[in-house]
Design a protein around this motif. Structure first.
Motif, mmCIF file in Angstrom:
data_model
loop_
_atom_site.group_PDB
_atom_site.id
_atom_site.type_symbol
_atom_site.label_atom_id
_atom_site.label_comp_id
_atom_site.label_asym_id
_atom_site.label_seq_id
_atom_site.Cartn_x
_atom_site.Cartn_y
_atom_site.Cartn_z
ATOM 1 N N ASN A 101 0.800 -1.239 0.000
ATOM 2 C CA ASN A 101 0.000 0.000 0.000
ATOM 3 C C ASN A 101 0.826 1.278 0.000
ATOM 4 O O ASN A 101 0.277 2.359 0.179
ATOM 5 N N GLY A 102 2.123 1.160 -0.189
ATOM 6 C CA GLY A 102 2.936 2.366 -0.353
ATOM 7 C C GLY A 102 2.619 2.988 -1.706
ATOM 8 O O GLY A 102 2.275 2.284 -2.651
ATOM 9 N N LYS A 103 2.691 4.322 -1.790
ATOM 10 C CA LYS A 103 2.415 5.020 -3.059
ATOM 11 C C LYS A 103 3.621 5.869 -3.441
ATOM 12 O O LYS A 103 4.206 6.542 -2.579
ATOM 13 N N LEU A 104 3.949 5.834 -4.708
ATOM 14 C CA LEU A 104 5.147 6.551 -5.167
ATOM 15 C C LEU A 104 5.141 6.677 -6.678
ATOM 16 O O LEU A 104 4.291 6.095 -7.359
ATOM 17 N N ASN A 105 6.108 7.419 -7.179
ATOM 18 C CA ASN A 105 6.417 7.331 -8.601
ATOM 19 C C ASN A 105 7.936 7.269 -8.718
ATOM 20 O O ASN A 105 8.639 8.124 -8.170
ATOM 21 N N ILE A 106 8.421 6.269 -9.419
ATOM 22 C CA ILE A 106 9.870 6.057 -9.471
ATOM 23 C C ILE A 106 10.587 7.230 -10.145
ATOM 24 O O ILE A 106 11.716 7.561 -9.790
ATOM 25 N N THR A 107 9.914 7.909 -11.092
ATOM 26 C CA THR A 107 10.611 9.020 -11.763
ATOM 27 C C THR A 107 10.737 10.240 -10.844
ATOM 28 O O THR A 107 11.636 11.050 -11.019
ATOM 29 N N GLU A 108 9.870 10.365 -9.880
ATOM 30 C CA GLU A 108 10.065 11.441 -8.893
ATOM 31 C C GLU A 108 11.346 11.185 -8.120
ATOM 32 O O GLU A 108 12.022 12.121 -7.684
ATOM 33 N N ASN A 109 11.659 9.915 -7.951
ATOM 34 C CA ASN A 109 12.876 9.550 -7.230
ATOM 35 C C ASN A 109 14.117 9.578 -8.124
ATOM 36 O O ASN A 109 15.215 9.810 -7.652
ATOM 37 N N CYS A 110 13.923 9.331 -9.414
ATOM 38 C CA CYS A 110 15.045 9.391 -10.363
ATOM 39 C C CYS A 110 15.361 10.833 -10.749
ATOM 40 O O CYS A 110 16.495 11.144 -11.083
ATOM 41 N N LEU A 166 13.984 0.540 -29.900
ATOM 42 C CA LEU A 166 14.794 1.687 -30.302
ATOM 43 C C LEU A 166 16.273 1.360 -30.187
ATOM 44 O O LEU A 166 16.669 0.550 -29.347
ATOM 45 N N PRO A 167 17.083 2.034 -31.005
ATOM 46 C CA PRO A 167 18.531 1.913 -30.812
ATOM 47 C C PRO A 167 18.945 2.632 -29.535
ATOM 48 O O PRO A 167 18.125 3.277 -28.886
ATOM 49 N N MET A 168 20.223 2.568 -29.216
ATOM 50 C CA MET A 168 20.724 3.201 -27.993
ATOM 51 C C MET A 168 20.888 4.709 -28.188
ATOM 52 O O MET A 168 21.997 5.226 -28.280
ATOM 53 N N ILE A 169 19.759 5.382 -28.255
ATOM 54 C CA ILE A 169 19.755 6.844 -28.373
ATOM 55 C C ILE A 169 19.022 7.400 -27.152
ATOM 56 O O ILE A 169 18.268 6.667 -26.505
ATOM 57 N N PRO A 170 19.247 8.684 -26.834
ATOM 58 C CA PRO A 170 18.646 9.218 -25.608
ATOM 59 C C PRO A 170 17.141 8.996 -25.525
ATOM 60 O O PRO A 170 16.604 8.777 -24.436
ATOM 61 N N GLU A 171 16.463 9.025 -26.684
ATOM 62 C CA GLU A 171 15.008 8.854 -26.664
ATOM 63 C C GLU A 171 14.590 7.506 -26.080
ATOM 64 O O GLU A 171 13.467 7.363 -25.594
ATOM 65 N N LEU A 172 15.489 6.538 -26.117
ATOM 66 C CA LEU A 172 15.174 5.243 -25.494
ATOM 67 C C LEU A 172 15.063 5.421 -23.976
ATOM 68 O O LEU A 172 14.114 4.937 -23.343
ATOM 69 N N ALA A 173 16.009 6.147 -23.415
ATOM 70 C CA ALA A 173 15.943 6.418 -21.970
ATOM 71 C C ALA A 173 14.726 7.285 -21.645
ATOM 72 O O ALA A 173 13.992 7.003 -20.683
ATOM 73 N N PHE A 174 14.486 8.306 -22.466
ATOM 74 C CA PHE A 174 13.315 9.167 -22.204
ATOM 75 C C PHE A 174 12.029 8.335 -22.237
ATOM 76 O O PHE A 174 11.142 8.522 -21.416
ATOM 77 N N SER A 175 11.942 7.441 -23.211
ATOM 78 C CA SER A 175 10.707 6.654 -23.372
ATOM 79 C C SER A 175 10.422 5.793 -22.151
ATOM 80 O O SER A 175 9.285 5.709 -21.692
ATOM 81 N N MET A 176 11.468 5.138 -21.654
ATOM 82 C CA MET A 176 11.260 4.258 -20.496
ATOM 83 C C MET A 176 10.776 5.077 -19.302
ATOM 84 O O MET A 176 9.796 4.730 -18.642
ATOM 85 N N LEU A 177 11.467 6.184 -19.060
ATOM 86 C CA LEU A 177 11.099 7.012 -17.909
ATOM 87 C C LEU A 177 9.739 7.675 -18.118
ATOM 88 O O LEU A 177 8.976 7.857 -17.165
ATOM 89 N N ALA A 178 9.428 8.009 -19.377
ATOM 90 C CA ALA A 178 8.133 8.647 -19.669
ATOM 91 C C ALA A 178 6.997 7.670 -19.355
ATOM 92 O O ALA A 178 5.963 8.057 -18.802
ATOM 93 N N CYS A 179 7.192 6.413 -19.699
ATOM 94 C CA CYS A 179 6.177 5.402 -19.360
ATOM 95 C C CYS A 179 5.999 5.358 -17.844
ATOM 96 O O CYS A 179 4.879 5.406 -17.329
ATOM 97 N N ALA A 180 7.130 5.265 -17.157
ATOM 98 C CA ALA A 180 7.070 5.173 -15.694
ATOM 99 C C ALA A 180 6.393 6.410 -15.103
ATOM 100 O O ALA A 180 5.684 6.328 -14.106
ATOM 101 N N ARG A 181 6.617 7.550 -15.744
ATOM 102 C CA ARG A 181 6.050 8.802 -15.229
ATOM 103 C C ARG A 181 4.525 8.771 -15.244
ATOM 104 O O ARG A 181 3.877 9.245 -14.321
ATOM 105 N N ILE A 182 3.946 8.196 -16.295
ATOM 106 C CA ILE A 182 2.479 8.210 -16.401
ATOM 107 C C ILE A 182 1.864 6.858 -16.022
ATOM 108 O O ILE A 182 0.681 6.636 -16.200
ATOM 109 N N GLY A 183 2.699 5.964 -15.515
ATOM 110 C CA GLY A 183 2.161 4.699 -15.028
ATOM 111 C C GLY A 183 1.911 3.664 -16.104
ATOM 112 O O GLY A 183 1.268 2.652 -15.873
#
Ligand code: 6R9
Length: 632
Positions: A57-66, A125-142
């Motif tokens: 029952n803990g609530k969080l968002n991992i990107t707030e922590n990243c 995606l290839p290893m470009i910054p947008e790959l990192a953005f995409s993963m974190l963007a997903c995490a940001r909106i759940g």
């Protein structure tokens, strides 16, 4: 609170406490993160169903922590450095503030394209910054990300998209890898043709190729960016909500979707990152893994960002434009901590010392290894020529399923020993069992490696099929998580991993089930049956040896048939799974009950034919002689 362990004594005390009071131990660490709401209960578990819940029952968002929580103190600190494939192209850097903005923008692009909390998004995606953005963007909106390494074929991708029922795919026009350019979007188009769940495709421009954009489905990322805001509030997630799915091979059939959840994964990757690498605030850290594998997830992206580190992302390969590329990048950015795989080390060893001796490598302080057992020759080469006998080599054993490092030395804190993953991390309770599942308590013994107590980063389920998770990991030995690896505890209690004991082959640190490759081979119309085993390979660790049985008669030359089989595997799985050796045989050794005797094939592939073990149950003994005669 800084929970870094600073001495061997402290490690021993911490370990002891983590076993005696696991809940208090992990709660203290979890307390250092930003939670929207604290948990009611630290742990709820059994290994029977299995059920594992951390920070209930803990609530969080991992990107707030990243990201967000670092903005005040580290807003202008570099979060991500991106080094392109071609050294002539300029590198790009993002501070924590800039990365935060990029992630928010990408999150808004996803929202604009209909992605909601709980939806699955496949990233190819290839290893470009947008790959990192995409993963974190997903995490940001759940949304739940499922990254597929951009080397898998369209067939393999379609299987994974369908299994995850992904709504959106993020991809690029093409990719650069060494001297090659590869048309990525074309592969995705082919995959998605068989994936009715996919509604939208977001395309990042990387190589500026003309691609076909399907009206109503495909959008350009750079065009979408013009439409969105730079702010995106983080979605509140339950600690046990899904963070990501990552597909990995098991000993049977199709790959399984390993599920990790938000709270435990966050606590575990941060804790292990800081302790294993003994990360310090000003360090430049480089993990060479692709984000398409778990090592990239946990130790290129989440672990380092949670810790507020500067993490380097490299688009290219170790041998382009020459085999000095890794060492050049280390000198260029003053990398302090370097984490790579034995297969990369072995391939660079083979290119000679000159490449490594041309660079100073003065900045290095810690070296890491992951993915497969590191042989002593490679260990010493790494230690002497890369680390200049000054940097500890931490040999980190873990799995997609464990989420983070389980066995490893802590750099400069606990002793290292070549070929040994050495110590269990605090909170990790490994045990050795024999075939019957009895615990082996003495040292200097080999057995099957299991874990008897949950840790926060562990697998929760296999996506859409909980029974498969139970079957694969919790049914072999009662009340234990079974790793699939064999291990030895030496006389001093240090762990050494021997390798897989199931039908999984580890090729250059990538896992393939023999059944998965056989299924692929059997798709070829000329093949009636096949058996695949691993054999020792100088660079890859293990190579893939396929025995194939052709229907009626070989319709063409054996060489053509081999080429066709390779093509089938590349088409079904991808280049990374192509067999190194293909032997055409007239039949396979089987037991009277019809089971393929892989044990015998393995011996033949290894060239150890003098002692094949018990062959009394063989149905057709002459077939074995024929296979031995034709062995490659
Ligand atoms: C992180 C990762 C997991 C399998 C694992 C084992 C092998 C990983 C190792 C190692 C010996 C090490 N493995 N690290 N073997 N020493 N330091 O690689 O995850 O791709 O899921 O592979 O890799 O056999 O079971 P994954």
């Amino acid at each position: 609170m800084d929970y870094r362990i600073n001495s061997f004594e402290e490690y021993q005390e911490t370990y002891q406490r983590s076993v005696e009071q696991p809940e208090e131990f992990w709660a203290d660490i979890a307390d250092t993160f930003v939670w929207r709401k604290k948990w009611d209960k630290v742990l709820d578990w059994n290994f029977v169903e299995p059920k594992v819940k951390w920070f209930v029952n803990g609530k969080l968002n991992i990107t707030e922590n990243c990201l967000d929580r670092h903005l005040e103190k580290r807003g202008n600190k570099l979060a991500l450095i991106w080094e392109p494939n071609d050294p002539k192209e300029r590198f790009v850097r993002f501070t924590y503030r800039e990365l935060h903005e990029k992630v928010c923008q990408m999150a808004n692009v996803l929202k604009r394209n209909g992605v909601k909390k709980g939806d699955r998004v496949v990233i190819y995606l290839p290893m470009i910054p947008e790959l990192a953005f995409s993963m974190l963007a997903c995490a940001r909106i759940g949304a739940v990300h499922s990254v597929i390494f951009a080397g898998f074929s369209h067939t393999a991708m379609a299987d994974r998209i369908n299994d995850a029922q992904a709504k959106v795919v993020i991809t690029s026009d093409g990719l650069n890898r060494g001297s090659k350019q590869i048309p990525v979007k074309r592969v995705v188009d082919e995959a998605v043709a068989d994936c009715p769940s996919v509604e939208k495709m977001i395309v990042v421009e990387r190589v500026s190729w003309a691609v076909q954009m399907k009206e109503g489905r495909d959008v350009w990322y750079h065009e979408e960016l013009e439409q969105v805001d730079k702010n995106c509030p983080a979605e509140e997630m339950d600690a046990e909500d899904l963070l990501f799915i990552l597909y990995t091979s098991g000993s049977t059939g199709k790959p399984k979707g390993v599920v990790h959840t938000c709270g435990g994964y966050m606590v575990y990757t941060d804790y292990t990152f800081r302790n294993v690498f003994q990360y310090q605030e000003s360090d430049i850290y480089w993990c060479t893994a692709d984000l398409g594998w778990v090592t990239g997830h946990s130790y290129l992206l989440y672990g380092p960002l949670l810790s507020g580190a500067t993490t380097l992302m490299f688009e290219g390969v170790p041998t382009f434009p020459d085999p000095g590329r890794f060492w050049q990048v280390i000198d260029k950015f003053g990398v302090n901590i370097f984490y790579t795989a034995p297969t990369a080390i072995r391939s660079l060893m083979a290119s000679g010392l000159d490449h490594v001796l041309s660079y100073s490598l003065d900045s290095l302080r810690v070296l890491g290894s992951v993915g497969e057992p590191i042989n002593e020759e490679a260990w010493y080469w790494y230690y002497i020529h890369v680390g200049k006998e000054r940097c500890p080599v931490v040999d980190t054993w873990w799995q997609t399923e464990t989420g983070g490092i389980m066995l490893s030395s802590l750099a400069n804190v606990t002793p290292t020993k070549p070929g040994h993953a050495a110590y269990a991390l605090p909170g990790v309770q490994p045990i050795l069992v024999d075939q019957a599942g009895e615990e082996i308590t003495e040292n200097d013994q080999e057995g099957y490696l299991c874990v008897k107590f949950p840790w926060p980063g562990m697998i929760r389920t296999t996506y859409g099929d909980h029974e498969r998770c139970r079957q694969s990991y919790f049914s072999s030995y009662k009340n234990l998580y079974f790793t699939g690896d064999g291990a030895k505890r030496d006389k001093d209690g240090l762990w050494r991993i021997i390798g897989r004991v199931d039908d999984v082959i580890n090729v250059s640190g990538h896992r393939f089930g023999t059944a998965e490759i056989e299924n692929a081979i059997n798709q070829n119309k000329h093949i009636v049956e096949s058996a695949v085993v691993g054999y020792p390979h100088d660079v890859k660790g293990q190579g893939i040896y396929a025995f194939v049985v052709c229907g009626d008669e070989i319709p063409q030359s054996p060489e053509n048939l081999r080429a066709e089989v390779i093509e089938t595997v590349v088409d079904q799985i991808g280049k990374i799974a192509r067999p190194d050796k293909i032997q055409i045989v007239s039949g396979l050794p089987k037991t009277r009950s019809g089971k393929i005797m892989r044990r015998i094939l393995r011996k033949i592939a290894e060239g150890e034919t003098s002692n094949l073990g018990d062959t009394s149950t063989l149905l057709d003994p002459p077939i074995v002689d024929e296979i031995i005669k034709g062995a490659l």
